[in-house]
Design a protein around this motif. Structure first.
Motif, short mmCIF file in Angstrom:
data_model
loop_
_atom_site.label_atom_id
_atom_site.label_comp_id
_atom_site.label_asym_id
_atom_site.label_seq_id
_atom_site.Cartn_x
_atom_site.Cartn_y
_atom_site.Cartn_z
N MET A 81 0.85 -1.18 0.00
CA MET A 81 0.00 0.00 0.00
C MET A 81 0.89 1.25 0.00
O MET A 81 1.76 1.38 0.84
N SER A 82 0.68 2.15 -0.95
CA SER A 82 1.37 3.44 -0.98
C SER A 82 0.53 4.47 -0.27
O SER A 82 -0.64 4.69 -0.61
N LYS A 83 1.12 5.09 0.73
CA LYS A 83 0.43 6.11 1.51
C LYS A 83 0.89 7.48 1.03
O LYS A 83 2.10 7.76 1.02
N ILE A 84 -0.07 8.32 0.62
CA ILE A 84 0.24 9.63 0.06
C ILE A 84 -0.14 10.72 1.05
O ILE A 84 -1.28 10.77 1.52
N LEU A 85 0.82 11.57 1.36
CA LEU A 85 0.59 12.71 2.24
C LEU A 85 0.11 13.87 1.37
O LEU A 85 0.88 14.38 0.54
N SER A 88 -8.63 18.03 -4.66
CA SER A 88 -9.61 16.97 -4.88
C SER A 88 -9.20 15.98 -5.95
O SER A 88 -9.60 14.82 -5.92
N VAL A 89 -8.36 16.40 -6.90
CA VAL A 89 -7.94 15.45 -7.93
C VAL A 89 -7.12 14.31 -7.32
O VAL A 89 -7.22 13.16 -7.76
N PHE A 90 -6.32 14.63 -6.32
CA PHE A 90 -5.53 13.59 -5.66
C PHE A 90 -6.43 12.65 -4.87
O PHE A 90 -6.29 11.43 -4.94
N ASP A 120 4.75 7.36 1.50
CA ASP A 120 5.52 6.97 0.33
C ASP A 120 5.58 8.05 -0.75
O ASP A 120 6.38 7.96 -1.67
N ALA A 121 4.71 9.04 -0.66
CA ALA A 121 4.67 10.11 -1.66
C ALA A 121 4.06 11.36 -1.04
O ALA A 121 3.33 11.28 -0.04
N LEU A 122 4.36 12.50 -1.65
CA LEU A 122 3.87 13.80 -1.20
C LEU A 122 3.15 14.48 -2.34
O LEU A 122 3.65 14.51 -3.47
N ALA A 123 1.96 15.03 -2.07
CA ALA A 123 1.21 15.79 -3.07
C ALA A 123 0.84 17.14 -2.44
O ALA A 123 0.39 17.20 -1.30
N LYS A 163 11.47 10.18 -2.70
CA LYS A 163 10.08 9.72 -2.79
C LYS A 163 9.31 10.66 -3.73
O LYS A 163 9.62 11.85 -3.80
N PRO A 164 8.32 10.15 -4.44
CA PRO A 164 7.57 10.99 -5.38
C PRO A 164 6.97 12.23 -4.71
O PRO A 164 6.41 12.15 -3.62
N ILE A 165 7.12 13.37 -5.40
CA ILE A 165 6.54 14.64 -4.98
C ILE A 165 5.77 15.18 -6.17
O ILE A 165 6.35 15.37 -7.25
N ALA A 166 4.47 15.41 -6.01
CA ALA A 166 3.64 15.94 -7.08
C ALA A 166 3.03 17.27 -6.65
O ALA A 166 2.42 17.36 -5.58
#
Length: 194
Positions: A1-5, A18-20, A69-72, A103-106
């Motif tokens: 499971m990837s947890k996105i902050l 909201s798109v995330f 695991d990722a930041l948005a 780690k991915p940053i969007a």
């Protein structure tokens, strides 16, 4: 499971956040089930650019960055106080943490300025709000970023974009980076984008 902050600054644009929650939420229920978004802010209540009020699930001081695991980060408006949170030491610490660990940053639109303010875009290709009436590209360049005036720019693990109209594309790119192109296509199809 990837947890996105999903890091929310006061004055953020609701549509950009909201798109995330939607794209990654659709994946959780209808895709490969591997993504979970947690909304996080500095305040118990956040006011969006257009006076919409949001309660984040967690406050920044309550979370462990290592759990994610990722930041948005969605963009927002200066007039709504966006940069007060986005340029704060607390936000900068989060950004540097994710960058140091690759780690991915969007980011969407002017959220890339928060990355630039942290120093992580120095000598990296990036973009930000690019309307001809705006000085945001010049501001981004003043931080040492290499300006690429395109809709979306991905450099290594970092995604930046040029305006709110790119929001869904950024969320789908993040989903693709976290899962697979095939899974992204499935979610796009289910959401009516194909």
């Amino acid at each position: 499971m990837s947890k996105i902050l999903l890091l929310l600054a006061n004055g953020f644009e609701a549509v950009e956040a909201s798109v995330f929650t939607d794209v990654l939420g659709w994946n959780k229920w209808e895709g490969d089930g591997s993504t979970e978004v947690v909304t996080v802010g500095l305040h118990e209540e956040l006011q969006c650019t257009w006076n919409f009020t949001v309660t984040p699930e967690k406050l920044l001081h309550e979370i462990n960055f290592e759990d994610f695991d990722a930041l948005a980060i969605p963009g927002g408006f200066e007039e709504a106080g966006f940069y007060e949170d986005a340029f704060s030491d607390a936000f900068q610490q989060v950004i540097r943490h994710f960058d140091e660990r690759k780690k991915p940053i969007a980011t969407i639109c002017v959220a890339s300025l928060a990355l630039a303010h942290s120093g992580i875009l120095q000598n990296r290709k990036a973009t930000t709000y690019n309307h001809p009436t705006s000085k945001r590209l010049e501001q981004l360049q003043s931080y040492g970023a290499i300006i690429v005036n395109e809709r979306i720019v991905q450099t290594e693990h970092i995604i930046t974009s040029s305006n709110p109209g790119t929001a869904f594309e950024v969320a789908f790119l993040l989903l693709s980076n976290l899962t697979s192109i095939q899974n992204k296509q499935k979610i796009k199809d289910l959401m009516g984008f194909n």
